[in-house]
Write a protein that holds these residues in place. Structure first.
Motif, short mmCIF file in Angstrom:
data_model
loop_
_atom_site.label_atom_id
_atom_site.label_comp_id
_atom_site.label_asym_id
_atom_site.label_seq_id
_atom_site.Cartn_x
_atom_site.Cartn_y
_atom_site.Cartn_z
N LEU A 113 0.81 -1.22 0.00
CA LEU A 113 0.00 0.00 0.00
C LEU A 113 0.84 1.27 0.00
CD1 LEU A 113 -2.85 -1.00 2.48
CD2 LEU A 113 -2.83 -1.15 -0.02
N ASP A 114 2.15 1.13 0.19
CA ASP A 114 3.01 2.30 0.30
C ASP A 114 3.60 2.69 -1.06
OD1 ASP A 114 2.50 2.21 3.05
OD2 ASP A 114 4.15 0.81 3.36
N SER A 115 2.71 2.91 -2.04
CA SER A 115 3.12 3.35 -3.38
C SER A 115 1.89 3.86 -4.11
CB SER A 115 3.76 2.18 -4.16
OG SER A 115 2.85 1.10 -4.27
N SER A 153 -1.67 5.11 -2.57
CA SER A 153 -1.08 6.04 -1.61
C SER A 153 -1.07 7.46 -2.17
CB SER A 153 0.36 5.63 -1.26
OG SER A 153 0.96 6.60 -0.43
N LYS A 154 -1.48 8.40 -1.34
CA LYS A 154 -1.44 9.81 -1.70
C LYS A 154 -0.25 10.52 -1.06
CE LYS A 154 -5.43 9.38 -3.80
NZ LYS A 154 -5.50 9.35 -5.29
N GLU A 155 0.52 9.77 -0.28
CA GLU A 155 1.61 10.39 0.49
C GLU A 155 3.00 10.01 0.00
OE1 GLU A 155 -0.64 10.78 4.80
OE2 GLU A 155 0.84 9.20 4.52
N VAL A 156 3.17 8.77 -0.44
CA VAL A 156 4.50 8.29 -0.82
C VAL A 156 4.76 8.62 -2.28
CG1 VAL A 156 6.09 6.35 -0.71
CG2 VAL A 156 4.09 6.39 0.77
N LYS A 171 6.33 -7.19 8.40
CA LYS A 171 7.34 -8.22 8.26
C LYS A 171 7.27 -9.18 9.46
CE LYS A 171 12.41 -8.47 7.70
NZ LYS A 171 13.64 -7.63 7.59
N TRP A 172 7.52 -10.48 9.20
CA TRP A 172 7.45 -11.54 10.20
C TRP A 172 6.01 -11.89 10.59
CZ3 TRP A 172 10.90 -7.43 12.12
CH2 TRP A 172 12.24 -7.63 11.77
N ASN A 173 5.02 -11.43 9.84
CA ASN A 173 3.61 -11.71 10.11
C ASN A 173 2.92 -12.17 8.83
OD1 ASN A 173 2.71 -10.50 13.01
ND2 ASN A 173 4.39 -9.30 12.15
N LEU A 174 1.81 -12.88 9.00
CA LEU A 174 1.05 -13.35 7.84
C LEU A 174 -0.21 -12.53 7.58
CD1 LEU A 174 1.46 -17.23 8.18
CD2 LEU A 174 2.91 -15.54 7.03
N TYR A 175 -0.33 -11.40 8.27
CA TYR A 175 -1.35 -10.43 7.86
C TYR A 175 -0.97 -9.89 6.48
CZ TYR A 175 -2.18 -10.62 12.91
OH TYR A 175 -2.41 -11.05 14.19
N ASP A 176 -1.93 -9.28 5.79
CA ASP A 176 -1.62 -8.77 4.45
C ASP A 176 -0.51 -7.73 4.47
OD1 ASP A 176 -3.44 -10.44 3.27
OD2 ASP A 176 -4.63 -8.86 2.34
N THR A 177 -0.35 -7.01 5.57
CA THR A 177 0.72 -6.01 5.65
C THR A 177 2.10 -6.66 5.66
OG1 THR A 177 0.18 -5.97 8.01
CG2 THR A 177 -0.51 -4.08 6.68
N GLY A 178 2.15 -7.97 5.90
CA GLY A 178 3.42 -8.68 5.82
C GLY A 178 3.56 -9.53 4.57
N ALA A 179 2.43 -10.11 4.12
CA ALA A 179 2.49 -11.11 3.05
C ALA A 179 2.07 -10.60 1.67
CB ALA A 179 1.61 -12.30 3.43
N ARG A 180 1.40 -9.46 1.60
CA ARG A 180 0.89 -8.94 0.32
C ARG A 180 1.84 -7.85 -0.17
NH1 ARG A 180 -5.39 -6.94 -0.13
NH2 ARG A 180 -5.54 -6.65 -2.40
N VAL A 181 2.28 -7.97 -1.41
CA VAL A 181 3.35 -7.11 -1.90
C VAL A 181 2.98 -6.43 -3.22
CG1 VAL A 181 5.19 -8.41 -0.77
CG2 VAL A 181 4.44 -9.09 -3.07
N PRO A 182 3.67 -5.33 -3.55
CA PRO A 182 3.47 -4.74 -4.87
C PRO A 182 4.00 -5.68 -5.94
CG PRO A 182 5.33 -3.71 -3.76
CD PRO A 182 4.69 -4.61 -2.75
N PHE A 183 3.33 -5.70 -7.07
CA PHE A 183 3.80 -6.51 -8.21
C PHE A 183 3.33 -5.83 -9.48
CE2 PHE A 183 4.55 -9.85 -11.14
CZ PHE A 183 5.47 -10.71 -10.56
N LEU A 184 4.27 -5.29 -10.23
CA LEU A 184 4.00 -4.56 -11.46
C LEU A 184 4.74 -5.23 -12.61
CD1 LEU A 184 4.68 -1.00 -9.98
CD2 LEU A 184 2.46 -2.17 -10.12
N ALA A 185 4.09 -5.33 -13.75
CA ALA A 185 4.69 -6.02 -14.90
C ALA A 185 4.40 -5.26 -16.19
CB ALA A 185 4.15 -7.44 -15.01
N ALA A 186 5.44 -5.04 -16.99
CA ALA A 186 5.27 -4.40 -18.31
C ALA A 186 5.98 -5.23 -19.36
CB ALA A 186 5.83 -2.98 -18.28
#
Length: 474
Positions: A37-39, A44-47, A244-259
């Protein structure tokens, strides 16, 4: 499941009938500890992440991309082998795949590719060597990568991994972000120390974005843009409580962009669920190779091509631990709408480097501010308690509760769902040969010291200095 043996798997690969020149260049840029979420592509409206947005605009944004395990070494080993941690051998952090397990460079070499890894791709330079990259170096700055691209034998197709250490701790710089204006996630305790750390983390995310843009420009300059698959992703969420070190989405869900011009539609978004173990078969598939049977990963090339809109029905994630500071094995199953988490030892205190590392650059100052505020503030008390004390089972309705705040595991209305998901998860664990190993002595909830922050090191001690000029590798 039978072991993923090197000789057997390599024999399963064959060359594409197409010539090497028709094979795409494969460029993968990896961040370190970057939460999805940090992008800007994820709202994100902040990062500030203009290059991530540039890549998203040129290709496809995956909204449901997940890692295998939320710590560096297990995550990266799973990516490079297509196998979950219990099967490849890298379960605890700072451990490595077994020698009999094949890696992506081994199989791409059979397809005629040169493979290169710069920066943090595997878990350090020696680990990159263990995975068999033709060329590897811990340097990853743009000048170094450009020199390689300029001097390499361009007659071979290339698979290039570039890994930055950002935004892994320490977050030394604070540039262009105002701590007073950052928006804190709902599971955070609002203190001045937290806000400053968050702003420093954002600075590091922007640094990673700048480096991404440099590699994107180099790929355009030295590779054939119309025949290059370019990917951006991160090994897990940020080094924050419940990340990090957790299985909540904030630890396990990541950005993934493909072109991939001409293959991936510009500006596309997909909610197809993919996982890091899927990267190996997808790259092999894109290179014209035959994806082997017996691995955990599955190619999502049809999703990239717009031929399919779904990929996985279930996402399984695991975490075993990270040395003596994090001894807390967790397993989880996730669907598009629900997640069930098993905390295998709820009698343990959940701790991490954040509260147990005396190195103040790992997060101890802001965590201590949480702990201190929790002595008088009920909301902070509840957050700190939730960080340390976890129930045996957690169930979340991800549509209604995306922040995973309301545990429904004890709700009688959800008993059937809990039973079914738990049975599926435990059956998968048995198939994986998951021994639920403990790799260090745990911190017990019955010990009051377990839930107290460790004392910080005095200035000038060795581990406080660690990482100056170079990121550490927790």
């Amino acid at each position: 499941m039978k072991p993923f043996i090197l000789a057997v798997i390599l024999s399963a690969f064959c060359l594409s009938p197409a010539s090497y020149s028709a094979q795409p260049s494969l460029v993968i840029f990896l961040a370190d500890d970057h939460g999805q979420l940090d992008s800007t592509p994820y709202g994100s409206k902040e990062v500030r992440t203009p290059n991530m947005q540039r890549l998203a605009d040129a290709g496809m944004t995956f909204t449901h991309a997940f890692i295998a395990s939320p710590s560096c070494a297990p995550s990266r080993a799973a990516m490079l082998t297509g196998l979950m941690p219990a099967r490849n051998g890298a379960e605890n952090n700072h451990t490595f795949k077994r020698d009999d397990v094949a890696s992506l460079p081994d199989v791409l070499r059979k397809l005629g590719y040169q493979t290169a890894a710069f920066g943090k791709v595997a878990h350090g330079g020696k680990d990159a060597q263990r995975h068999g990259f033709d060329v590897f170096d811990e340097q990853h700055d743009a000048a170094f990568v450009e020199r390689f691209l300029k001097e390499r034998d361009a007659s071979k197709p290339l698979c290039l991994f570039v890994g930055t250490h950002e935004p892994h701790v320490p977050w030394d710089k604070l540039e262009g972000y105002d701590p007073a204006k950052v928006t804190l996630p709902p599971k955070f305790v609002d203190t001045p120390e937290t806000r400053e750390s968050r702003a420093r983390y954002y600075t590091d995310v922007t640094t990673a974005d700048t480096q991404l843009g440099e590699v994107m420009d180099l790929a355009k300059k030295y590779l054939v843009p119309a025949n290059t698959l370019f990917l951006y992703t991160s090994d897990h969420g940020g080094q924050w409580p419940f990340g990090k070190w957790n299985l909540y989405d904030t630890g396990a869900r990541v950005p993934f962009l493909a072109a991939w011009p001409g293959v991936i539609k510009s500006g596309a978004r997909t909610d197809a669920m993919i996982q890091w173990i899927d990267l190996l078969p997808t790259l092999i598939d894109a290179a014209g190779g035959k994806v082997p049977e017996g691995i955990d990963g599955r190619s999502f090339l049809p999703v990239l091509r717009g031929e399919k809109s779904t990929h996985r029905e279930f996402i399984f994630t695991t975490h075993s631990g990270d040395g003596s500071m994090n001894v807390y094995p967790i397993r989880a199953i996730r669907t598009a709408d629900w997640k069930l988490i098993l905390n295998l030892h709820p009698e343990f205190a959940h701790t991490t480097h954040i509260d147990k590392s005396p190195n103040i650059r790992s997060g101890l100052p802001y965590w201590t501010s949480w702990f201190n505020k929790a002595q008088t503030d009920p909301e902070a008390t509840a957050i700190v308690k939730r960080y340390h004390e976890r129930p045996a089972v957690e169930l979340y309705d991800l549509r209604a509760d995306p922040a995973e705040q309301n545990n429904l595991a004890a709700d009688p209305a959800q008993s059937t769902r809990v039973k079914k998901l738990r049975e599926q998860l435990e059956a998968w664990m048995r198939e994986q040969g998951d021994k639920q190993t403990l790799f260090s002595e745990p911190h017990l909830l019955t010990d009051p010291a377990s839930t107290r922050p460790v004392a910080p090191e005095a200035p000038g001690t060795s581990s406080t200095k660690k990482g100056k000029g170079k990121k550490n590798t927790q």
